[in-house]
Design a protein around this motif. Structure first.
Motif, PDB file in Angstrom:
ATOM      1  N   ILE A 146       2.485 -10.932  -8.742  1.00 54.84           N
ATOM      2  CA  ILE A 146       2.661 -10.072  -9.692  1.00 54.84           C
ATOM      3  C   ILE A 146       1.131  -9.547  -9.542  1.00 54.84           C
ATOM      4  CG2 ILE A 146       2.666  -9.467 -11.869  1.00 54.84           C
ATOM      5  CD1 ILE A 146       5.426  -9.452 -10.810  1.00 54.84           C
ATOM      6  N   ILE A 147       0.072 -10.794  -8.980  1.00 54.28           N
ATOM      7  CA  ILE A 147      -1.030 -10.927  -9.117  1.00 54.28           C
ATOM      8  C   ILE A 147      -1.863  -9.836  -8.269  1.00 54.28           C
ATOM      9  CG2 ILE A 147      -3.225 -11.974  -9.410  1.00 54.28           C
ATOM     10  CD1 ILE A 147      -1.429 -11.977 -12.193  1.00 54.28           C
ATOM     11  N   SER A 192       1.743 -13.821 -15.491  1.00 50.62           N
ATOM     12  CA  SER A 192       1.725 -12.506 -15.309  1.00 50.62           C
ATOM     13  C   SER A 192       1.329 -10.854 -15.201  1.00 50.62           C
ATOM     14  CB  SER A 192       2.092 -12.802 -13.509  1.00 50.62           C
ATOM     15  OG  SER A 192       1.778 -13.938 -13.051  1.00 50.62           O
ATOM     16  N   ILE A 193       2.544 -10.945 -16.249  1.00 47.22           N
ATOM     17  CA  ILE A 193       2.488  -9.247 -17.077  1.00 47.22           C
ATOM     18  C   ILE A 193       2.431  -8.989 -18.257  1.00 47.22           C
ATOM     19  CG2 ILE A 193       3.871  -7.052 -16.965  1.00 47.22           C
ATOM     20  CD1 ILE A 193       6.042  -8.408 -14.859  1.00 47.22           C
ATOM     21  N   ILE A 194       1.712  -8.488 -19.036  1.00 49.45           N
ATOM     22  CA  ILE A 194       1.569  -8.621 -20.095  1.00 49.45           C
ATOM     23  C   ILE A 194       1.850  -7.096 -20.388  1.00 49.45           C
ATOM     24  CG2 ILE A 194      -0.375  -8.235 -21.992  1.00 49.45           C
ATOM     25  CD1 ILE A 194      -2.845  -9.311 -19.886  1.00 49.45           C
ATOM     26  N   ASN A 195       3.307  -7.118 -21.012  1.00 46.88           N
ATOM     27  CA  ASN A 195       4.031  -6.454 -21.106  1.00 46.88           C
ATOM     28  C   ASN A 195       3.720  -4.797 -22.336  1.00 46.88           C
ATOM     29  OD1 ASN A 195       7.170  -5.504 -20.969  1.00 46.88           O
ATOM     30  ND2 ASN A 195       7.726  -5.683 -23.375  1.00 46.88           N
ATOM     31  N   ASN A 196       4.564  -3.434 -21.466  1.00 48.53           N
ATOM     32  CA  ASN A 196       3.532  -2.426 -22.002  1.00 48.53           C
ATOM     33  C   ASN A 196       2.177  -1.950 -21.464  1.00 48.53           C
ATOM     34  OD1 ASN A 196       5.893  -1.340 -22.146  1.00 48.53           O
ATOM     35  ND2 ASN A 196       6.347  -2.975 -24.179  1.00 48.53           N
ATOM     36  N   GLN A 197       1.370  -3.524 -21.440  1.00 50.50           N
ATOM     37  CA  GLN A 197      -0.028  -2.783 -20.777  1.00 50.50           C
ATOM     38  C   GLN A 197      -0.314  -3.266 -18.804  1.00 50.50           C
ATOM     39  OE1 GLN A 197      -2.422  -5.614 -23.390  1.00 50.50           O
ATOM     40  NE2 GLN A 197      -4.315  -5.236 -22.135  1.00 50.50           N
ATOM     41  N   THR A 198       0.094  -4.298 -18.569  1.00 50.97           N
ATOM     42  CA  THR A 198      -0.215  -3.723 -17.012  1.00 50.97           C
ATOM     43  C   THR A 198       1.176  -3.798 -16.538  1.00 50.97           C
ATOM     44  OG1 THR A 198       0.604  -6.382 -17.091  1.00 50.97           O
ATOM     45  CG2 THR A 198      -2.060  -5.929 -17.351  1.00 50.97           C
ATOM     46  N   SER A 200       1.277  -1.134   0.205  1.00 45.70           N
ATOM     47  CA  SER A 200      -0.259   0.155  -0.223  1.00 45.70           C
ATOM     48  C   SER A 200       1.083   1.344  -0.257  1.00 45.70           C
ATOM     49  CB  SER A 200      -1.514  -0.285   0.786  1.00 45.70           C
ATOM     50  OG  SER A 200      -0.285   0.088   2.648  1.00 45.70           O
ATOM     51  N   ILE A 201       2.298   1.476   0.656  1.00 44.76           N
ATOM     52  CA  ILE A 201       2.909   2.647   0.311  1.00 44.76           C
ATOM     53  C   ILE A 201       4.077   2.656  -0.697  1.00 44.76           C
ATOM     54  CG2 ILE A 201       2.965   2.450   2.877  1.00 44.76           C
ATOM     55  CD1 ILE A 201       5.480   1.755   3.239  1.00 44.76           C
ATOM     56  N   SER A 202       3.856   1.670  -1.756  1.00 46.09           N
ATOM     57  CA  SER A 202       4.737   1.017  -2.592  1.00 46.09           C
ATOM     58  C   SER A 202       3.880   1.737  -4.220  1.00 46.09           C
ATOM     59  CB  SER A 202       5.089  -0.353  -2.761  1.00 46.09           C
ATOM     60  OG  SER A 202       5.432  -0.608  -1.811  1.00 46.09           O
ATOM     61  N   ASP A 203       5.388   2.172  -4.994  1.00 45.77           N
ATOM     62  CA  ASP A 203       5.142   2.485  -6.552  1.00 45.77           C
ATOM     63  C   ASP A 203       4.820   1.639  -7.127  1.00 45.77           C
ATOM     64  OD1 ASP A 203       3.976   5.588  -5.996  1.00 45.77           O
ATOM     65  OD2 ASP A 203       6.304   5.500  -5.337  1.00 45.77           O
ATOM     66  N   VAL A 204       6.168   0.489  -7.277  1.00 45.50           N
ATOM     67  CA  VAL A 204       6.165  -0.492  -8.153  1.00 45.50           C
ATOM     68  C   VAL A 204       7.038  -1.417  -7.350  1.00 45.50           C
ATOM     69  CG1 VAL A 204       8.341  -0.753 -10.103  1.00 45.50           C
ATOM     70  CG2 VAL A 204       7.013   1.478 -10.083  1.00 45.50           C
ATOM     71  N   LEU A 205       6.423  -2.680  -7.767  1.00 50.80           N
ATOM     72  CA  LEU A 205       6.871  -3.870  -7.673  1.00 50.80           C
ATOM     73  C   LEU A 205       8.163  -4.137  -8.916  1.00 50.80           C
ATOM     74  CD1 LEU A 205       6.263  -6.886  -5.490  1.00 50.80           C
ATOM     75  CD2 LEU A 205       5.332  -7.471  -7.669  1.00 50.80           C
ATOM     76  N   CYS A 206       9.036  -5.080  -7.990  1.00 53.46           N
ATOM     77  CA  CYS A 206      10.267  -5.599  -8.905  1.00 53.46           C
ATOM     78  C   CYS A 206      10.276  -7.253  -8.778  1.00 53.46           C
ATOM     79  CB  CYS A 206      11.475  -4.715  -8.573  1.00 53.46           C
ATOM     80  SG  CYS A 206      11.232  -2.844  -8.928  1.00 53.46           S
ATOM     81  N   CYS A 207      10.455  -7.618  -9.418  1.00 56.68           N
ATOM     82  CA  CYS A 207      10.699  -9.026  -9.667  1.00 56.68           C
ATOM     83  C   CYS A 207      11.526  -9.779 -10.398  1.00 56.68           C
ATOM     84  CB  CYS A 207       8.781  -9.755  -9.984  1.00 56.68           C
ATOM     85  SG  CYS A 207       9.301 -11.672  -9.453  1.00 56.68           S
ATOM     86  N   PRO A 208      12.887  -9.510 -10.622  1.00 59.00           N
ATOM     87  CA  PRO A 208      13.992  -9.534 -11.629  1.00 59.00           C
ATOM     88  C   PRO A 208      14.301 -11.311 -11.858  1.00 59.00           C
ATOM     89  CG  PRO A 208      14.777  -8.950  -9.511  1.00 59.00           C
ATOM     90  CD  PRO A 208      13.506  -8.979  -9.159  1.00 59.00           C
ATOM     91  N   SER A 209      13.616 -12.173 -10.604  1.00 63.53           N
ATOM     92  CA  SER A 209      13.822 -13.586 -11.286  1.00 63.53           C
ATOM     93  C   SER A 209      14.530 -14.655 -12.493  1.00 63.53           C
ATOM     94  CB  SER A 209      12.465 -14.205 -10.443  1.00 63.53           C
ATOM     95  OG  SER A 209      13.081 -16.060 -10.627  1.00 63.53           O
ATOM     96  N   THR A 259       1.549  -1.113 -10.061  1.00 62.58           N
ATOM     97  CA  THR A 259       2.379  -2.539 -10.940  1.00 62.58           C
ATOM     98  C   THR A 259       3.524  -2.858 -11.188  1.00 62.58           C
ATOM     99  OG1 THR A 259       3.133  -1.737 -13.811  1.00 62.58           O
ATOM    100  CG2 THR A 259       3.464  -0.739 -12.900  1.00 62.58           C
ATOM    101  N   SER A 260       3.649  -3.729 -11.873  1.00 65.80           N
ATOM    102  CA  SER A 260       5.489  -4.336 -11.623  1.00 65.80           C
ATOM    103  C   SER A 260       6.573  -4.011 -13.016  1.00 65.80           C
ATOM    104  CB  SER A 260       5.039  -6.182 -12.478  1.00 65.80           C
ATOM    105  OG  SER A 260       3.809  -6.187 -10.558  1.00 65.80           O
ATOM    106  N   ILE A 261       7.214  -4.295 -12.802  1.00 64.21           N
ATOM    107  CA  ILE A 261       8.285  -4.904 -13.449  1.00 64.21           C
ATOM    108  C   ILE A 261       9.338  -6.261 -13.246  1.00 64.21           C
ATOM    109  CG2 ILE A 261      11.440  -4.047 -14.147  1.00 64.21           C
ATOM    110  CD1 ILE A 261      10.444  -1.189 -13.508  1.00 64.21           C
ATOM    111  N   GLY A 262       9.607  -6.927 -14.321  1.00 65.05           N
ATOM    112  CA  GLY A 262       9.739  -8.365 -13.870  1.00 65.05           C
ATOM    113  C   GLY A 262      10.491  -8.727 -15.764  1.00 65.05           C
TER     114      GLY A 262
END
Length: 184
Positions: free
Chosen positions: A96-97, A117-123, A78-87, A105-108
């Protein structure tokens, strides 16, 4: 209010791309002192030298905070702007969901599981797995472009509800059982 919060939720492990996340974030935070990284999860590294290196990176950074564990990840999200998942590999990007359901939104990395889980450039945004500079560029892009981040976040929330709601998942499981047992 001026802080920009990236979050990582999960085991802090080399296979989860944590080294790349630190490298990308450290480059990013040198140019953006309002960037912060929250890590939530246990350090799960077997090699003592790697474990010590990661723990020292966390300890020595003023813009990185680590929390061992939480039963309430939504508080951190709730205090975050972006989730990062570099796995490097992921069975499925559940985190991600979960973030998407909260409108984050996420960067993965572009690996199986996260690409589901991420639709690139859409979700959200995907970066080339292991490519620290590509990850840093995506982080900077989302910091700099509120409109893009908001659009991705809105789309991520809609996608989570439409494709991954508990009622939809339960119905898919029931359909699978019905198909299996009705054919006998």
């Amino acid at each position: 209010n001026e802080s920009f919060i990236f979050i990582y939720l999960g085991r802090i492990n080399i296979d989860k791309g944590i080294s790349e996340l630190f490298e990308a974030f450290n480059k990013l935070s040198k140019a953006n002192n309002n960037a912060h990284l929250i890590l939530v999860g246990p350090v799960d590294i077997k090699q003592p030298t790697d474990k010590l290196r990661i723990e020292n990176l966390i300890k020595d950074s003023i813009n990185i905070r680590r929390y061992e564990y939480t039963d309430n990840p939504e508080i951190f999200l709730s205090i975050s702007d972006v989730l990062c998942c570099p796995s490097y590999r992921e069975g499925f990007g559940t985190v991600i969901i979960e973030a998407a359901a909260m409108g984050i939104t996420s960067i993965g990395s572009d690996v199986v599981g996260l690409k589901d889980s991420i639709i690139n450039n859409q979700t959200g945004l995907l970066f080339r797995s292991g490519d620290t500079e590509d990850l840093r560029e995506k982080m900077q892009l989302l910091m700099d472009n509120h409109g893009l981040r908001q659009s991705l976040s809105d789309n991520a929330a809609k996608n989570a509800i439409n494709r991954f709601s508990s009622s939809r998942m339960s119905n898919l499981v029931l359909d699978e059982y019905r198909e299996k047992y009705d054919s006998k």
